[in-house]
Design a protein around this motif. Structure first.
Motif, PDB file in Angstrom:
ATOM      1  N   LEU A 145      62.970 -23.124  93.351  1.00 24.17           N
ATOM      2  CA  LEU A 145      63.205 -24.543  93.288  1.00 24.17           C
ATOM      3  C   LEU A 145      64.541 -25.067  94.201  1.00 24.17           C
ATOM      4  O   LEU A 145      65.549 -24.714  93.537  1.00 24.17           O
ATOM      5  N   PHE A 146      64.447 -25.400  95.367  1.00 22.98           N
ATOM      6  CA  PHE A 146      65.471 -25.776  95.957  1.00 22.98           C
ATOM      7  C   PHE A 146      66.427 -24.630  96.370  1.00 22.98           C
ATOM      8  O   PHE A 146      67.571 -24.563  96.219  1.00 22.98           O
ATOM      9  N   GLY A 147      65.735 -23.612  96.507  1.00 24.57           N
ATOM     10  CA  GLY A 147      66.380 -22.114  96.573  1.00 24.57           C
ATOM     11  C   GLY A 147      67.090 -21.565  95.435  1.00 24.57           C
ATOM     12  O   GLY A 147      67.541 -20.436  95.560  1.00 24.57           O
ATOM     13  N   LEU A 148      66.648 -22.280  94.465  1.00 23.40           N
ATOM     14  CA  LEU A 148      67.211 -21.502  93.034  1.00 23.40           C
ATOM     15  C   LEU A 148      66.076 -21.011  92.523  1.00 23.40           C
ATOM     16  O   LEU A 148      64.955 -21.306  92.448  1.00 23.40           O
ATOM     17  N   ARG A 149      66.083 -19.622  91.854  1.00 25.85           N
ATOM     18  CA  ARG A 149      65.175 -18.952  91.187  1.00 25.85           C
ATOM     19  C   ARG A 149      65.418 -19.249  89.739  1.00 25.85           C
ATOM     20  O   ARG A 149      64.429 -18.901  89.099  1.00 25.85           O
ATOM     21  N   SER A 150      66.261 -19.886  89.268  1.00 25.46           N
ATOM     22  CA  SER A 150      66.277 -20.157  87.585  1.00 25.46           C
ATOM     23  C   SER A 150      66.974 -21.359  87.586  1.00 25.46           C
ATOM     24  O   SER A 150      67.838 -21.942  88.180  1.00 25.46           O
ATOM     25  N   LEU A 151      66.683 -22.117  86.493  1.00 26.82           N
ATOM     26  CA  LEU A 151      67.438 -23.617  85.799  1.00 26.82           C
ATOM     27  C   LEU A 151      68.013 -22.940  84.634  1.00 26.82           C
ATOM     28  O   LEU A 151      67.724 -22.266  84.042  1.00 26.82           O
ATOM     29  N   HIS A 152      68.977 -23.854  84.171  1.00 24.72           N
ATOM     30  CA  HIS A 152      69.790 -23.739  82.950  1.00 24.72           C
ATOM     31  C   HIS A 152      69.618 -24.848  82.078  1.00 24.72           C
ATOM     32  O   HIS A 152      69.546 -26.033  82.697  1.00 24.72           O
ATOM     33  N   ALA A 153      69.503 -24.853  80.731  1.00 28.51           N
ATOM     34  CA  ALA A 153      69.323 -25.788  79.994  1.00 28.51           C
ATOM     35  C   ALA A 153      69.917 -25.361  78.565  1.00 28.51           C
ATOM     36  O   ALA A 153      70.076 -24.466  78.300  1.00 28.51           O
ATOM     37  N   GLU A 203      74.732 -19.970  74.562  1.00 26.65           N
ATOM     38  CA  GLU A 203      74.159 -21.094  73.924  1.00 26.65           C
ATOM     39  C   GLU A 203      73.293 -21.918  75.066  1.00 26.65           C
ATOM     40  O   GLU A 203      72.621 -22.872  74.674  1.00 26.65           O
ATOM     41  N   GLU A 204      72.821 -21.126  76.114  1.00 27.03           N
ATOM     42  CA  GLU A 204      72.066 -21.843  77.156  1.00 27.03           C
ATOM     43  C   GLU A 204      70.717 -21.091  77.259  1.00 27.03           C
ATOM     44  O   GLU A 204      70.798 -19.909  76.863  1.00 27.03           O
ATOM     45  N   PHE A 205      69.957 -21.744  77.921  1.00 29.12           N
ATOM     46  CA  PHE A 205      68.585 -20.819  78.313  1.00 29.12           C
ATOM     47  C   PHE A 205      68.109 -21.030  79.843  1.00 29.12           C
ATOM     48  O   PHE A 205      68.833 -21.933  80.495  1.00 29.12           O
ATOM     49  N   ASP A 206      67.869 -19.743  80.099  1.00 32.16           N
ATOM     50  CA  ASP A 206      67.622 -19.417  81.408  1.00 32.16           C
ATOM     51  C   ASP A 206      66.326 -19.518  81.784  1.00 32.16           C
ATOM     52  O   ASP A 206      65.451 -18.809  81.123  1.00 32.16           O
ATOM     53  N   SER A 232      62.068 -19.950  65.804  1.00 28.33           N
ATOM     54  CA  SER A 232      62.872 -19.036  65.262  1.00 28.33           C
ATOM     55  C   SER A 232      64.234 -18.763  66.151  1.00 28.33           C
ATOM     56  O   SER A 232      65.193 -18.359  65.666  1.00 28.33           O
ATOM     57  N   VAL A 233      64.164 -19.593  67.186  1.00 28.26           N
ATOM     58  CA  VAL A 233      65.218 -19.768  68.131  1.00 28.26           C
ATOM     59  C   VAL A 233      66.017 -20.636  68.110  1.00 28.26           C
ATOM     60  O   VAL A 233      65.435 -21.737  68.423  1.00 28.26           O
ATOM     61  N   PRO A 234      67.246 -21.220  67.893  1.00 28.64           N
ATOM     62  CA  PRO A 234      67.975 -22.330  68.070  1.00 28.64           C
ATOM     63  C   PRO A 234      67.903 -22.796  69.112  1.00 28.64           C
ATOM     64  O   PRO A 234      68.317 -22.111  70.329  1.00 28.64           O
ATOM     65  N   GLY A 235      67.783 -24.146  69.160  1.00 27.02           N
ATOM     66  CA  GLY A 235      67.591 -24.844  70.568  1.00 27.02           C
ATOM     67  C   GLY A 235      66.233 -24.637  71.102  1.00 27.02           C
ATOM     68  O   GLY A 235      66.098 -25.571  72.341  1.00 27.02           O
ATOM     69  N   LEU A 236      65.213 -24.008  70.797  1.00 23.97           N
ATOM     70  CA  LEU A 236      64.025 -23.832  71.316  1.00 23.97           C
ATOM     71  C   LEU A 236      62.965 -24.434  70.154  1.00 23.97           C
ATOM     72  O   LEU A 236      62.738 -23.997  69.102  1.00 23.97           O
ATOM     73  N   PHE A 237      62.338 -25.477  70.849  1.00 22.33           N
ATOM     74  CA  PHE A 237      61.399 -26.055  70.083  1.00 22.33           C
ATOM     75  C   PHE A 237      59.797 -26.194  70.486  1.00 22.33           C
ATOM     76  O   PHE A 237      59.837 -25.827  71.781  1.00 22.33           O
ATOM     77  N   ALA A 238      58.791 -26.364  69.820  1.00 19.34           N
ATOM     78  CA  ALA A 238      57.555 -26.157  70.370  1.00 19.34           C
ATOM     79  C   ALA A 238      56.728 -27.523  69.765  1.00 19.34           C
ATOM     80  O   ALA A 238      56.992 -27.916  68.719  1.00 19.34           O
ATOM     81  N   LYS A 254      72.469 -31.589  88.070  1.00 23.84           N
ATOM     82  CA  LYS A 254      73.168 -31.026  87.241  1.00 23.84           C
ATOM     83  C   LYS A 254      72.919 -29.590  87.350  1.00 23.84           C
ATOM     84  O   LYS A 254      71.887 -29.000  87.635  1.00 23.84           O
ATOM     85  N   ASP A 255      74.109 -28.780  86.978  1.00 22.22           N
ATOM     86  CA  ASP A 255      74.040 -27.544  86.916  1.00 22.22           C
ATOM     87  C   ASP A 255      73.245 -27.079  85.619  1.00 22.22           C
ATOM     88  O   ASP A 255      72.672 -25.716  85.351  1.00 22.22           O
ATOM     89  N   VAL A 256      73.355 -27.765  84.669  1.00 28.17           N
ATOM     90  CA  VAL A 256      72.700 -27.427  83.431  1.00 28.17           C
ATOM     91  C   VAL A 256      72.060 -28.619  83.005  1.00 28.17           C
ATOM     92  O   VAL A 256      72.704 -29.875  82.899  1.00 28.17           O
ATOM     93  N   PHE A 257      70.723 -28.676  82.545  1.00 29.31           N
ATOM     94  CA  PHE A 257      70.135 -29.876  81.886  1.00 29.31           C
ATOM     95  C   PHE A 257      70.186 -29.938  80.543  1.00 29.31           C
ATOM     96  O   PHE A 257      70.439 -28.937  79.888  1.00 29.31           O
ATOM     97  N   ASP A 258      70.003 -30.977  80.100  1.00 28.92           N
ATOM     98  CA  ASP A 258      70.165 -31.010  78.528  1.00 28.92           C
ATOM     99  C   ASP A 258      69.068 -30.607  77.817  1.00 28.92           C
ATOM    100  O   ASP A 258      68.729 -30.003  77.158  1.00 28.92           O
TER     101      ASP A 258
END
Length: 411
Positions: free
Chosen positions: A217-225, A207-210, A397-403, A91-95
């Motif tokens: 990773l398979f030639g990609l330097r970054s992933l998106h979620a 609204e996404e994270f890099d 404090s960042v929406p979509g980022l959990f710990a 996928k281009d963007v993981f959930d």
């Protein structure tokens, strides 16, 4: 046939074949042998066929059934299993991207995958559980279950796990728990990046994270979620003395509740002077023969007067302060080192006095450091460097980022 009933065409054909086979056997003088041993040969062939089918379908049975979901071969690992490793970005963007492959990260991956989300886990095999050879305080884990009890459980209940599974030399301790947790998350659809693939940078983009990785990773330097769950844990502080790495997890620990029972009736040593150290002494004094507390200062940092009073009243507690551990005393046995004591040194104005303290194990209660380097400048941290959570949740404090796990501070 002697029975007086009609036969189907299939039965008639089978009857004719048997009669033909008997006629051939009679001509060769083989009739008596065939009559005596024909049924036995047929049974042998049937048994061989069933056995062959069993071995053909056995790999598929390993992940079926109530307990079968956890039946792994000794060489199985989620880090090497083809169905778990992401072969290429699907996928281009993981959930959800989970950062960390300890218990917290794997639990998060399991629940997210079961919810139908696309999940990718980045992490390494250096979780604190990896250095835990025996795991006795986790419900349902077999490290502290005797083989005789397992045998009785297996004999009395069809729902019980196979005794061969629970007695495996591989699926024990923290390593075994992590392996099964990975298998469970994988079985629910979570994917794992190749072992050791770690995040080097985390940033937001709309609204996404890099997520930039340390290695492509398979030639990609970054992933998106769309969402990120940070579960990188915390690292227990050590004294960094010679040989400490080999002793850690076997004789040196940071969790009295986890490993204190291993030293029942033996002498143990505690290093530290805060609340955690005092609590450790109070707990260990109930199971150990004697507890030595080594503190580098002349006063305690613990503000709990009741705990301090209780510790001083214990007859099997001996306090050494101001002292520091200078080195660990070990004994070589069959190629490995066993802790037999510690050499402590007076730390303030005592003329450098040494003393050797005999102990079977030691607990370093000198704090831990959260692995939040990746999150600094992005999310809110508390005064000790842990992630500050929003109320009674895992949200930051960042929406979509959990710990989750040890790097998250108290709510």
């Amino acid at each position: 046939p002697s029975r007086a009933c009609a036969m189907s065409e299939r039965e008639k054909g089978l009857h004719r074949e048997i009669q033909r086979w008997l006629r051939l056997a009679r001509r060769s003088g083989f009739e008596m042998y065939a009559a005596r041993y024909g049924c036995a040969l047929v049974c042998i062939f049937l048994f061989a066929g069933m056995l062959g089918m069993h071995w053909m379908i056995r790999p598929q049975m390993d992940f079926q059934g109530a307990w079968g979901n956890f039946r792994l071969s000794p060489t199985w690992s989620a880090s090497t299993s083809p169905q778990c490793i992401m072969q290429e970005p699907a996928k281009d963007v993981f959930d959800v991207v989970v950062l960390g492959s300890g218990v917290a990260g794997l639990s998060a991956a399991l629940y997210a995958a079961r919810a139908g989300l696309s999940v990718l886990v980045l992490g390494s095999s250096d979780s604190q559980l990896v250095s835990t050879p025996r795991l006795q305080n986790y419900p349902g884990w077999p490290d502290s279950v005797s083989k005789s009890y397992l045998a009785g459980l297996q004999a009395s209940s069809k729902a019980a796990p196979p005794s061969s599974f629970l007695a495996s030399d591989v699926l024990v301790g923290g390593v075994g728990l992590l392996a099964l947790s990975k298998a469970q998350a994988c079985g629910c659809g979570a994917k794992f990046a190749p072992e050791g693939t770690l995040a080097a940078n985390l940033s937001t983009s709309g609204e996404e994270f890099d997520i930039a990785t340390e290695t492509p990773l398979f030639g990609l330097r970054s992933l998106h979620a769309r969402a990120v769950i940070a579960a990188m844990g915390a690292s227990a502080r050590r004294l960094n003395l010679f040989g400490e790495g080999e002793l850690w997890g076997h004789y040196l620990h940071s969790c009295p509740l986890c490993d204190g029972a291993l030293y029942t009736g033996q002498d143990v040593l505690v290093v530290g002077g805060g609340d955690a150290a005092v609590d450790a002494v109070l707990y260990l004094a109930r199971v150990a023969k004697k507890v030595f507390l080594v503190h580098r200062d002349s006063t305690f940092k613990s503000p709990n007067a009741d705990a301090m009073s209780a510790m001083h009243s214990l007859s099997n507690v001996e306090i050494w302060m101001p002292y520091v551990v200078e080195r660990w005393l070990v004994k070589e046995e069959q190629g490995s080192s066993r802790l037999v004591g510690a050499r402590i040194l007076a730390s303030e104005g005592s003329g450098g006095r040494h003393r050797d303290v005999a102990c079977a194990g030691a607990f370093l209660m000198i704090g831990s450091d959260p692995n939040t380097q990746l999150l600094r400048g992005l999310v809110g941290l508390d005064g000790t460097g842990y992630v500050a959570l929003q109320g009674r949740s895992t949200a930051t404090s960042v929406p979509g980022l959990f710990a989750a796990g040890a790097l998250a501070g108290p709510a």
